[in-house]
Design an enzyme around this catalytic site. Structure first.
Site, PDB file in Angstrom:
ATOM      1  N   PHE A 150       0.800  -1.221   0.000  1.00 43.45           N
ATOM      2  CA  PHE A 150       0.000   0.000   0.000  1.00 43.45           C
ATOM      3  C   PHE A 150       0.831   1.268   0.000  1.00 43.45           C
ATOM      4  O   PHE A 150       0.339   2.334  -0.368  1.00 43.45           O
ATOM      5  CB  PHE A 150      -0.952   0.012   1.209  1.00 43.45           C
ATOM      6  CG  PHE A 150      -0.279   0.265   2.540  1.00 43.45           C
ATOM      7  CD1 PHE A 150       0.073   1.546   2.935  1.00 43.45           C
ATOM      8  CD2 PHE A 150      -0.008  -0.787   3.412  1.00 43.45           C
ATOM      9  CE1 PHE A 150       0.692   1.781   4.159  1.00 43.45           C
ATOM     10  CE2 PHE A 150       0.601  -0.566   4.637  1.00 43.45           C
ATOM     11  CZ  PHE A 150       0.962   0.733   5.006  1.00 43.45           C
ATOM     12  N   CYS A 282       9.878   1.258   3.668  1.00 46.45           N
ATOM     13  CA  CYS A 282      10.855   0.307   4.206  1.00 46.45           C
ATOM     14  C   CYS A 282      12.253   0.897   4.285  1.00 46.45           C
ATOM     15  O   CYS A 282      13.134   0.289   4.881  1.00 46.45           O
ATOM     16  CB  CYS A 282      10.859  -0.978   3.384  1.00 46.45           C
ATOM     17  SG  CYS A 282      11.397  -0.749   1.678  1.00 46.45           S
ATOM     18  N   GLU A 384       9.249  -3.241  13.311  1.00 40.99           N
ATOM     19  CA  GLU A 384       9.091  -2.162  12.339  1.00 40.99           C
ATOM     20  C   GLU A 384       7.809  -1.397  12.674  1.00 40.99           C
ATOM     21  O   GLU A 384       6.714  -1.965  12.690  1.00 40.99           O
ATOM     22  CB  GLU A 384       9.012  -2.727  10.925  1.00 40.99           C
ATOM     23  CG  GLU A 384       8.923  -1.650   9.861  1.00 40.99           C
ATOM     24  CD  GLU A 384       8.858  -2.212   8.451  1.00 40.99           C
ATOM     25  OE1 GLU A 384       9.360  -1.550   7.530  1.00 40.99           O
ATOM     26  OE2 GLU A 384       8.300  -3.316   8.282  1.00 40.99           O
TER      27      GLU A 384
END
Length: 494
Positions: A150, A282, A384
């Protein structure tokens, strides 16, 4: 408000299946703007069969002609650039600046694909043995698949299918059901560029669609970007069913700040790395390691920068510095991780948790958060976060900072801010990460270089982008040739 169309694209036809749907939100307002089809095995089978049928003719299309499609595609993306930016902002919540940047990075991959006639060059050695010549040919694989996340609705798909298709493969794209609209627009432009029917297909859906793609006997290769648990699942399931797989997972990227770092430039880069795209990438710089006196020099200015970030809706002319996160559920997950850090002893020194956006009260907002005193044993240090949160750790020296960074299970990116060449060299050689920046906060590579995550940030052997991307979407054929003399006619006699 009428909902935006979100069809599948199969065998050159735009189809709206009469099946269940999942809502697509505008994160800036909380409004539902589309309904994404919850496709499954039937839709996947149709798309893969269409791609399989189109493969022989596309494989045999000369690379120069395949490149011409992408030259046209590049022109169409540029002509529709603002529309693409608006679509990305609307369904994801990126600011216009972030949306433009992401599409530019995707466009680089289209430009890279335009060079495919040269990129597919093989090797040749004549007279490798007496009278024998040897050549290598880079051949396409067949039907390839992209399963995308996304956080970059346009850029990540563009990492995949331009290279795959230019190499002579056909493709099925399964975009995230949270952000399907950018993929539809990109598909419409690819159709307009003149790509033959069936060479590119789009299927929407969730787990059922993914599993059908992973196990389909006619799928040869799978590209994935997403979280680490899903990346591991994609990789293990794909290779179990004989697929070639590149699966990019999550990250915990460390930015080491040395005492001699330029304060202004370091703070600017830290803020961009940690809070750009609301931290939903990321390559986000999620942990700063302040070495020695660096904390006292940098943190006061960093707190000012974090508190100054304006948060608001991105679907309007007046743009904020940072937009919303993707959903209310994701916002709540980020808040719970920050709360766990406080509970375990860390201290929030820039607190964006209570941000209010008066003209968009139902949007999914968080302000910039900086949390100091994070230790390696904390949940916040290991997981994360994927939000606008910067952890701060303190170390006495560079050796300790590198040791801390190397404890991470991930290995996507790492950076150092320093004016000392020896410290920079030591860091780049010893830190455990596939992409390293020296005074570069987000060391994400351009299209001609591979996106080289390590460890739990990547599952596979050949990475996305660059030469490795070409290798991933092709297989080598080695041809040894010898011709016997004799009946060759009289051509040699005249």
């Amino acid at each position: 408000m009428s909902l935006l169309p979100c069809p599948n694209y199969i065998a050159g036809e735009w189809l709206t299946p009469k099946i269940g749907t999942t809502p697509v939100f505008n994160p800036s307002t909380g409004d539902v703007i589309a309904e994404c089809p919850a496709g499954g095995t039937a839709e996947v089978n149709a798309a893969v069969e269409a791609a399989h049928a189109a493969f022989p003719a596309w494989r045999d299309t000369p690379p120069v002609e395949r490149a011409r499609v992408f030259f046209k595609y590049r022109q169409l993306i540029e002509a529709n650039f603002d529309k693409l930016c608006q679509t990305v902002s609307r369904e994801h919540g990126k600011t216009h600046v972030e949306a433009r940047g992401s599409i530019f990075r995707g466009l680089e991959n289209v430009e890279y694909a335009c060079g495919i006639p040269t990129l597919l060059f093989g090797d040749s050695l004549k007279n490798i043995a007496r009278g024998v010549d040897c050549d290598t040919i880079n051949m396409p694989l067949g039907v390839c698949v992209g399963i995308t996340p996304f956080n970059f609705p346009a850029m990540v798909p563009l990492w995949m299918y331009p290279t795959a298709i230019a190499c002579g493969n056909t493709f099925v794209l399964k975009p995230s059901e949270k952000v399907p609209l950018s993929a539809v627009l990109l598909g419409q432009l690819l159709e307009e560029a003149g790509l033959p029917k069936g060479v590119f297909n789009i299927v929407h859906g969730g787990r059922e669609s993914v599993d059908a793609l992973l196990t389909h006997p006619k799928v040869k290769a799978i590209s994935f970007v997403g979280s680490t648990p899903i990346a591991k699942y994609i990789y293990e399931t794909g290779i179990k069913h004989g697929k070639r797989v590149q699966a990019n997972g999550g990250a915990k990227n460390y930015i080491v700040v040395m005492p001699d770092a330029d304060v202004g430039k370091t703070v600017e880069n830290l803020a961009t790395a940690a809070f750009g795209c609301a931290g939903e990438r990321c390559m986000a710089g999620s942990t700063a390691i302040a070495v020695g006196a660096a904390a006292d020099r940098v943190l006061p200015e960093l707190i000012k920068a974090a508190n100054a970030i304006k948060v608001g809706p991105t679907d309007r002319a007046a743009q904020p510095d940072m937009g919303p996160v993707i959903t209310a559920a994701h916002r709540d997950r980020v808040l719970s991780l920050v709360a766990s850090g406080e509970k375990e002893g860390a201290k929030v020194i820039a607190d964006g948790r209570g941000v209010k956006v008066a003209d968009a009260p139902r949007g999914f907002y968080l302000g910039a958060i900086v949390i100091d005193g994070v230790e390696n044993n904390m949940t916040l240090a290991r997981e994360e976060v994927f939000g606008p949160v910067l952890n701060v750790m303190r170390m006495d020296d560079l050796d300790s900072a590198i040791e801390q960074a190397n404890k991470s299970a991930f290995g996507n990116g790492a950076a150092i801010f320093t004016n000392n060449g020896r410290a920079a060299r030591e860091f780049t050689m010893r830190v455990k990460a596939g992409m390293v920046g020296v005074n570069v906060g987000v060391p994400a590579t351009m299209a001609m270089f591979p996106f080289t995550g390590w460890d739990e940030s990547f599952y596979g052997d050949l990475h996305i982008q660059g030469k490795e991307g070409i290798q991933f979407y092709t297989q080598q054929k080695v041809v040894s040739t010898r011709w016997f003399g004799g009946d060759v006619g009289d051509v040699w006699k005249k």
